[in-house]
Design an enzyme around this catalytic site. Sequence first.
Site, mmCIF file in Angstrom:
data_model
loop_
_atom_site.group_PDB
_atom_site.id
_atom_site.type_symbol
_atom_site.label_atom_id
_atom_site.label_comp_id
_atom_site.label_asym_id
_atom_site.label_seq_id
_atom_site.Cartn_x
_atom_site.Cartn_y
_atom_site.Cartn_z
ATOM 1 N N GLY A 165 -3.434 -26.147 6.645
ATOM 2 C CA GLY A 165 -3.048 -27.609 6.134
ATOM 3 C C GLY A 165 -4.308 -28.432 6.252
ATOM 4 O O GLY A 165 -5.465 -28.013 6.432
ATOM 5 N N GLY A 221 -6.112 -22.987 -4.230
ATOM 6 C CA GLY A 221 -4.887 -23.166 -4.862
ATOM 7 C C GLY A 221 -4.588 -24.688 -4.988
ATOM 8 O O GLY A 221 -5.308 -25.584 -4.487
ATOM 9 N N ASP A 255 -0.170 -16.236 -6.300
ATOM 10 C CA ASP A 255 1.244 -16.688 -6.688
ATOM 11 C C ASP A 255 1.306 -16.953 -8.353
ATOM 12 O O ASP A 255 2.196 -17.153 -8.645
ATOM 13 C CB ASP A 255 1.720 -17.820 -5.656
ATOM 14 C CG ASP A 255 1.742 -17.739 -4.318
ATOM 15 O OD1 ASP A 255 1.949 -16.375 -3.924
ATOM 16 O OD2 ASP A 255 1.521 -18.436 -3.543
ATOM 17 N N MET A 262 5.674 -11.448 -2.592
ATOM 18 C CA MET A 262 5.313 -12.847 -2.312
ATOM 19 C C MET A 262 5.300 -13.664 -3.648
ATOM 20 O O MET A 262 5.783 -13.334 -4.512
ATOM 21 C CB MET A 262 3.851 -13.017 -2.028
ATOM 22 C CG MET A 262 3.797 -12.579 -0.355
ATOM 23 S SD MET A 262 1.957 -12.808 0.254
ATOM 24 C CE MET A 262 2.253 -12.704 1.918
ATOM 25 N N GLY A 263 4.887 -14.795 -3.376
ATOM 26 C CA GLY A 263 4.981 -15.892 -4.859
ATOM 27 C C GLY A 263 5.248 -17.405 -4.551
ATOM 28 O O GLY A 263 5.509 -17.971 -5.298
ATOM 29 N N ARG A 264 5.614 -17.476 -3.349
ATOM 30 C CA ARG A 264 6.293 -19.069 -2.553
ATOM 31 C C ARG A 264 7.550 -19.379 -3.678
ATOM 32 O O ARG A 264 8.583 -18.526 -3.579
ATOM 33 C CB ARG A 264 5.126 -20.132 -2.878
ATOM 34 C CG ARG A 264 4.286 -19.708 -1.717
ATOM 35 C CD ARG A 264 3.391 -21.131 -1.576
ATOM 36 N NE ARG A 264 2.567 -21.351 -2.981
ATOM 37 C CZ ARG A 264 1.683 -22.266 -2.951
ATOM 38 N NH1 ARG A 264 1.530 -23.132 -1.563
ATOM 39 N NH2 ARG A 264 1.051 -22.793 -3.944
ATOM 40 N N GLU A 293 10.002 -13.797 -2.509
ATOM 41 C CA GLU A 293 10.532 -14.278 -1.184
ATOM 42 C C GLU A 293 11.197 -15.646 -1.287
ATOM 43 O O GLU A 293 11.991 -16.005 -0.559
ATOM 44 C CB GLU A 293 9.125 -14.336 -0.619
ATOM 45 C CG GLU A 293 8.190 -15.394 -1.228
ATOM 46 C CD GLU A 293 6.846 -15.365 -0.417
ATOM 47 O OE1 GLU A 293 6.601 -14.999 0.655
ATOM 48 O OE2 GLU A 293 6.026 -16.356 -0.780
ATOM 49 N N HIS A 353 1.493 -8.803 3.069
ATOM 50 C CA HIS A 353 -0.318 -9.272 2.764
ATOM 51 C C HIS A 353 -0.728 -8.045 2.115
ATOM 52 O O HIS A 353 -2.142 -8.295 1.822
ATOM 53 C CB HIS A 353 -0.807 -9.785 4.063
ATOM 54 C CG HIS A 353 -0.195 -11.145 4.729
ATOM 55 N ND1 HIS A 353 1.060 -11.156 5.388
ATOM 56 C CD2 HIS A 353 -0.647 -12.345 4.552
ATOM 57 C CE1 HIS A 353 1.112 -12.278 5.642
ATOM 58 N NE2 HIS A 353 0.214 -13.093 4.936
ATOM 59 N N ARG A 400 -2.517 -9.054 -0.928
ATOM 60 C CA ARG A 400 -3.553 -10.005 -0.760
ATOM 61 C C ARG A 400 -4.985 -9.443 -0.598
ATOM 62 O O ARG A 400 -5.900 -9.925 -0.553
ATOM 63 C CB ARG A 400 -3.430 -11.273 -0.007
ATOM 64 C CG ARG A 400 -2.580 -12.281 -0.742
ATOM 65 C CD ARG A 400 -2.267 -13.537 0.214
ATOM 66 N NE ARG A 400 -2.906 -13.777 1.640
ATOM 67 C CZ ARG A 400 -2.717 -14.750 2.338
ATOM 68 N NH1 ARG A 400 -1.470 -15.397 2.236
ATOM 69 N NH2 ARG A 400 -3.258 -14.913 3.453
HETATM 70 O O1 F6P Z 1 0.105 -18.544 -1.182
HETATM 71 C C1 F6P Z 1 -0.288 -17.157 -1.110
HETATM 72 C C2 F6P Z 1 0.790 -16.656 -0.070
HETATM 73 O O2 F6P Z 1 0.294 -15.039 0.007
HETATM 74 C C3 F6P Z 1 2.341 -16.666 -0.476
HETATM 75 O O3 F6P Z 1 2.698 -15.719 -1.478
HETATM 76 C C4 F6P Z 1 3.102 -16.469 0.767
HETATM 77 O O4 F6P Z 1 4.155 -17.136 1.150
HETATM 78 C C5 F6P Z 1 1.765 -17.199 2.070
HETATM 79 O O5 F6P Z 1 0.585 -17.106 1.146
HETATM 80 C C6 F6P Z 1 1.484 -16.661 3.102
HETATM 81 O O6 F6P Z 1 0.756 -17.390 3.877
HETATM 82 P P1 F6P Z 1 0.311 -16.706 5.314
HETATM 83 O O7 F6P Z 1 -1.235 -16.010 4.814
HETATM 84 O O8 F6P Z 1 -0.008 -18.090 5.977
HETATM 85 O O9 F6P Z 1 0.893 -15.766 5.931
#
Ligand code: F6P
Length: 352
Positions: A76, A109, A134, A176-178, A229, A276, A279
């Site tokens: 945040g 982002g 995303d 993922m992808g929000r 998601e 994750h 990522r």
């Molecule tokens: O924005 C990238 C992302 O990987 C989203 O796809 C996912 O919803 C979110 O971040 C997960 O966040 P965190 O790292 O806080 O688990």
Amino acid sequence: MKIGICTGGGDCPGLNAVIRAVARHAILNHGMDVYGIEQSINGLLCDPPAAKKLSLMDVAGIIDKGGTILGTSNKGSPFKDPQKGAEAKAKAFKNWKDLGLDCLIVVGGDGTQRMALQLHDAGMPIIGIPKTIDNDYLPTDISIGFMTAVDVAADAIGRLHSTAEAHSRVMVAEVMGRDAGFIALHAGIAAAANVILIPEIPFNFDAIIRAMDDRRNRGRNFSVIVVAEGAREEDQEPMFRSSATGSIHLGGIAGEVASKLHQKTGIDTRVTVLGHIQRGGAPVTLDRILATAFGVHAVDLAAKKSYGRVVGYLGGKITDMGYKEFENGTRSLSLTDPYLHAAESIGICLGR
Ligand code: F6P
């Protein structure tokens, strides 16, 4: 010139490649000093600032490394609360001046770029570089990290076919992808998914069951479903779950789809949540190349003192756009997206 660089938001493959490109081009061709700011913009809020001068050796051998040598944060904005935010901004400015920086390159982002824009509006020269798996940040067709996430997800989803077939099951994979379906759509197409469910098209179970029945009539007693998601059933809200540490995230829709399909059809279903993994690890070559080109372009902007701009890839070109020329936020898949059309045209069910 002295330039700073930081990486913010959720990490993604390609961040080290962009740091390397910025440092190499700035040092080798512009004679600039480059400072890495740690843990996103937060590094400028520490006493003393969490910053280190980057040498060519610091960025050697990292083009293919996941994560980010500068660390990151997605907890945040420190500028959210009006009073604490004003203090945080003042601290960031003091540290920026003490470091003698001419500008800050912010890799992030939409959330990180919103913070960056606040600093820019308050007088700190900023250049943005978009990254997000995303692929939902507005001023670019492709963000750093997206292509690796698609590759990783496609590989995993592809592996579900053989086990689904062996057991005559329906496999539901959550990616993922929000609030955007870019990863689900692209990975689903590449992995020959039978059904792809995305946030942009609320789904209908009858449509999914029809698609599974059509397959069964062709002798295919198994199906692979990819669900983003942020996807949701018609007339329902997206699903959220809490992490081990209590934070709330989108997720859980794959379990819902699997159990409802089992209830409605009796077919055996299983759930895979990729999480994750999408990522982590090495960036694919296209992300390394995009990150390199974005980093070089950002340094060229810095050399021209062309601040307040975000680098992007639009219409096949590496370009840049003023923060003020677009709404500094997210985008989702257009319903006229050519890849949506391609998916549906080859018989992939989109749940409608
Ligand atoms: O924005 C990238 C992302 O990987 C989203 O796809 C996912 O919803 C979110 O971040 C997960 O966040 P965190 O790292 O806080 O688990």
